[in-house]
Design an enzyme around this catalytic site. Structure first.
Site, PDB file in Angstrom:
ATOM      1  N   ARG A 143       1.900  14.405  13.333  1.00 48.08           N
ATOM      2  CA  ARG A 143       2.546  14.023  12.074  1.00 48.08           C
ATOM      3  C   ARG A 143       2.849  15.280  11.250  1.00 48.08           C
ATOM      4  NH1 ARG A 143      -0.310   8.475  10.080  1.00 48.08           N
ATOM      5  NH2 ARG A 143       1.685   8.206   9.019  1.00 48.08           N
TER       6      ARG A 143
ATOM      7  N   LYS B 224       0.829  -1.215   0.000  1.00 49.93           N
ATOM      8  CA  LYS B 224       0.000   0.000   0.000  1.00 49.93           C
ATOM      9  C   LYS B 224       0.856   1.254   0.000  1.00 49.93           C
ATOM     10  CE  LYS B 224      -1.295   1.843   3.763  1.00 49.93           C
ATOM     11  NZ  LYS B 224      -1.328   3.079   4.513  1.00 49.93           N
TER      12      LYS B 224
ATOM     13  N   CYS C 273      -3.739   7.797   9.886  1.00 47.88           N
ATOM     14  CA  CYS C 273      -4.046   7.205  11.182  1.00 47.88           C
ATOM     15  C   CYS C 273      -3.631   8.133  12.300  1.00 47.88           C
ATOM     16  CB  CYS C 273      -3.334   5.865  11.308  1.00 47.88           C
ATOM     17  SG  CYS C 273      -4.216   4.558  10.458  1.00 47.88           S
TER      18      CYS C 273
ATOM     19  N   ASP D 290       5.050   0.021  12.071  1.00 47.96           N
ATOM     20  CA  ASP D 290       3.754  -0.489  11.598  1.00 47.96           C
ATOM     21  C   ASP D 290       3.507  -1.936  12.015  1.00 47.96           C
ATOM     22  OD1 ASP D 290       3.226   1.947  10.499  1.00 47.96           O
ATOM     23  OD2 ASP D 290       3.382   1.327   8.409  1.00 47.96           O
TER      24      ASP D 290
ATOM     25  N   ARG E 263      -8.358   0.169   5.178  1.00 43.20           N
ATOM     26  CA  ARG E 263      -7.507   1.176   4.516  1.00 43.20           C
ATOM     27  C   ARG E 263      -6.253   0.530   3.939  1.00 43.20           C
ATOM     28  NH1 ARG E 263      -6.840   6.679   7.626  1.00 43.20           N
ATOM     29  NH2 ARG E 263      -5.458   6.797   5.846  1.00 43.20           N
TER      30      ARG E 263
HETATM   31  C1  UD1 Z   1       5.109   6.423   6.635  1.00 41.18           C
HETATM   32  C2  UD1 Z   1       4.114   5.311   6.433  1.00 41.18           C
HETATM   33  C3  UD1 Z   1       3.610   4.806   7.788  1.00 41.18           C
HETATM   34  C4  UD1 Z   1       4.779   4.408   8.669  1.00 41.18           C
HETATM   35  C5  UD1 Z   1       5.812   5.517   8.740  1.00 41.18           C
HETATM   36  C6  UD1 Z   1       7.074   5.105   9.487  1.00 41.18           C
HETATM   37  C7  UD1 Z   1       3.119   5.908   4.337  1.00 41.18           C
HETATM   38  C8  UD1 Z   1       1.928   6.452   3.617  1.00 41.18           C
HETATM   39  N1  UD1 Z   1       3.013   5.842   5.666  1.00 41.18           N
HETATM   40  O1  UD1 Z   1       4.436   7.478   7.287  1.00 41.18           O
HETATM   41  O2  UD1 Z   1       2.765   3.692   7.546  1.00 41.18           O
HETATM   42  O3  UD1 Z   1       4.300   4.166   9.975  1.00 41.18           O
HETATM   43  O4  UD1 Z   1       6.200   5.932   7.421  1.00 41.18           O
HETATM   44  O5  UD1 Z   1       7.621   3.984   8.899  1.00 41.18           O
HETATM   45  O6  UD1 Z   1       4.091   5.501   3.747  1.00 41.18           O
HETATM   46  N2  UD1 Z   1       8.208  13.726  10.973  1.00 41.18           N
HETATM   47  C9  UD1 Z   1       8.456  15.044  11.318  1.00 41.18           C
HETATM   48  N3  UD1 Z   1       8.450  15.985  10.323  1.00 41.18           N
HETATM   49  C10 UD1 Z   1       8.225  15.668   9.017  1.00 41.18           C
HETATM   50  C11 UD1 Z   1       7.981  14.319   8.677  1.00 41.18           C
HETATM   51  C12 UD1 Z   1       7.982  13.367   9.680  1.00 41.18           C
HETATM   52  O7  UD1 Z   1       8.683  15.371  12.478  1.00 41.18           O
HETATM   53  O8  UD1 Z   1       8.229  16.576   8.162  1.00 41.18           O
HETATM   54  C13 UD1 Z   1       8.234  12.706  12.035  1.00 41.18           C
HETATM   55  C14 UD1 Z   1       6.905  12.015  12.234  1.00 41.18           C
HETATM   56  O9  UD1 Z   1       6.081  12.747  13.099  1.00 41.18           O
HETATM   57  C15 UD1 Z   1       7.322  10.689  12.808  1.00 41.18           C
HETATM   58  C16 UD1 Z   1       8.651  10.411  12.110  1.00 41.18           C
HETATM   59  O10 UD1 Z   1       9.098  11.658  11.623  1.00 41.18           O
HETATM   60  O11 UD1 Z   1       7.544  10.836  14.170  1.00 41.18           O
HETATM   61  C17 UD1 Z   1       8.569   9.436  10.956  1.00 41.18           C
HETATM   62  O12 UD1 Z   1       7.558   9.857  10.071  1.00 41.18           O
HETATM   63  P1  UD1 Z   1       7.566   9.483   8.527  1.00 41.18           P
HETATM   64  O13 UD1 Z   1       8.666   8.534   8.265  1.00 41.18           O
HETATM   65  O14 UD1 Z   1       7.527  10.750   7.754  1.00 41.18           O
HETATM   66  O15 UD1 Z   1       6.202   8.729   8.393  1.00 41.18           O
HETATM   67  P2  UD1 Z   1       5.065   8.935   7.325  1.00 41.18           P
HETATM   68  O16 UD1 Z   1       5.674   9.208   5.984  1.00 41.18           O
HETATM   69  O17 UD1 Z   1       4.022   9.827   7.843  1.00 41.18           O
END
Ligand code: UD1
Length: 444
Positions: free
Chosen positions: A130, A31, A125, A314, A406
């Site tokens: 985030r 996904k 979620c 995850d 989802r």
């Molecule tokens: C993606 C996955 C999600 C998975 C996560 C971590 C998708 C659609 N979702 O989510 O299933 O749980 O990776 O493997 O692929 N952060 C910041 N600032 C930013 C971006 C991220 O502080 O600009 C923080 C987030 O709050 C979190 C951490 O970095 O604590 C990791 O987030 P990130 O790797 O970006 O996760 P997602 O891309 O949201």
């Protein structure tokens, strides 16, 4: 063209626990890779064919959104879609997009293609705050002006994009993919440092390269992208879903089952395979499948979630559920998200002994769980609660299965084929009466 429903009806699972899972299960496309790949597909004006696409809510909503934006979307069969993005606008205006995380990939895709984009701020979620400041930082360094406008719209615009050297402050899957998308069509060399290395990042990079992009180093700490003028059509098959596979591995172990998980890349599963072996499950790796066998109660473990190749966040709820039934005391430390233990209260209602202190869950294994009526708080926690229901004594009702849908295609159908007693029913169905009916059909 086939029509696919994207409006989920409210449903719940009714599960009769106590069956060991046995048999084969085939894993669908990833996904999280599909979200990046579908978004990237509109960057070309030519036809893109995507195979091994999972039929899950998040993906169907994204396809619906790009169709509303003007893309031609032809779902030729359940797992194949043809997309032509030549008529796509740069504005995303679809309310459902606020409910999902992957919507933000359209920002990178549209910014790269049109040098401007407007996308609703992403949801997804509810597992903690985030933020998206790393995405914004990357776009700005490529030369875009980025702002959040009235109504929570993320807007990016550039007179011209240009390659840049970007060092991310934190490792982010989303920011890595998003900036990689925009940089593919930004003239010059972009170097991304401190990037995420998840399999789906490599998959999105491979897809972009199949459309003519020039991306090197995906899967390592440094990605180098030489911007190209335009991207052409492609036919591409998405990698298998690491988390769906891991969920079935844990389900097999928790139910003391024997399951062959097929159509996977065992290398992607290493962190999960290693933990399952460590606590006493038998994990047999083949070329593109893994068999998990568990004969008795497993032992305790210490787990810390980390970015790939570490233990995936995850898989944290599923693994916590398994450890809730293992012998001894385990700890699970959540290092990625700040609010990812909400489901623990539901497990406690089934008899689990878990104490959460900050980002650490301290788990004292119990011998059994008891069925209860519980609510799925998010996608992966929902899957974990289904696993709990399958091992609990008696009947368990898991509400809000829309969260699970989802990201899992036909979750209950696959579990049923492995021998679980699980039914999906509408929310207004009387669960006590239904459970009685299930009991009668199990006896007869
Ligand atoms: C993606 C996955 C999600 C998975 C996560 C971590 C998708 C659609 N979702 O989510 O299933 O749980 O990776 O493997 O692929 N952060 C910041 N600032 C930013 C971006 C991220 O502080 O600009 C923080 C987030 O709050 C979190 C951490 O970095 O604590 C990791 O987030 P990130 O790797 O970006 O996760 P997602 O891309 O949201």
């Amino acid at each position: 063209m086939l029509a696919f429903s994207i409006i989920p009806l409210m449903s719940k699972y009714i599960i009769h626990g106590g069956k060991s899972l046995a048999g084969d299960v085939v894993i669908n496309g990833a996904k999280n890779a599909a979200l990046g790949i579908v978004a990237a597909s509109i960057m070309s004006d030519e036809m893109v064919t995507i195979e091994n696409l999972p039929d899950v809510w998040d993906i169907n909503v994204l396809l619906d959104a790009i169709k509303e934006m003007g893309a031609i979307v032809d779902r030729v069969d359940r797992h194949t879609v043809k997309i032509v993005g030549s008529m796509c606008s740069s504005v995303v205006d679809n309310e459902n997009m606020r409910k999902m995380r992957g919507s933000y990939y359209l920002l990178g895709a549209l910014l790269g293609k049109y040098k401007r984009a407007q996308v609703p701020l992403p949801g997804g979620c509810n597992i903690g705050s985030r933020p998206v400041e790393q995405h914004i930082k990357g776009f700005k360094q490529l030369g875009a002006r980025v702002e959040i406008t009235y109504g929570g719209i993320l807007s990016a615009e550039a007179d011209a994009l240009k390659g840049s050297h970007i060092f991310f402050d934190i490792v982010s899957v989303g920011a890595t993919i998003n900036v990689m998308l925009a940089a593919s069509l930004s003239p010059g060399l972009t170097i991304l440092e401190n990037v995420a290395k998840e399999p789906h990042i490599v998959d999105v990079a491979n897809f972009l390269n199949s459309m003519g992009a020039n991306i090197k180093g995906a899967g390592t700490d440094v990605i180098k992208i030489r911007g190209v003028e335009k991207l052409h059509g492609s036919t591409y098959s998405i990698i298998p879903d690491q988390i769906e596979a891991g969920t079935f591995m844990v389900a097999a172990a928790a139910t003391k089952g024997d399951v062959l998980i097929k159509n996977i890349i065992p290398k992607h599963m290493e962190a999960i395979s290693a933990k399952l072996s460590e606590i006493g499950a038998e994990v047999i790796e083949n070329d593109d499948s893994i068999r998990v066998v568990a004969k008795g109660r497993l032992s305790s473990a210490q787990i810390k979630t980390f970015a790939y190749p570490g233990f995936p966040t995850d898989m944290q709820p599923q693994m916590t559920t398994l450890l809730a039934l293992s012998q001894g005391t385990s700890t699970v430390t959540e290092n990625i998200f700040d609010n990812r233990f909400k489901y623990v209260d539901e497990l406690a209602r089934m008899g689990a002994d878990i104490r959460v202190e900050g980002n650490i869950a301290i788990i004292t294994g119990v011998e059994k769980l008891t069925g209860a009526s519980i609510c799925s708080p998010d996608l992966r926690a929902g899957a974990a609660l289904v696993i709990a229901g399958m091992v609990a004594n008696g009947y368990t009702v898991v509400e809000q299965v829309e969260y699970i849908e989802r990201g899992y295609e036909e979750f209950e159908v696959k579990l049923k084929s492995l021998g679980a007693t699980i039914e999906k029913v509408d929310d207004d169905v009387d669960e006590v009466l239904y459970a009685r009916k299930m009991a009668l059909s199990e006896v007869s």
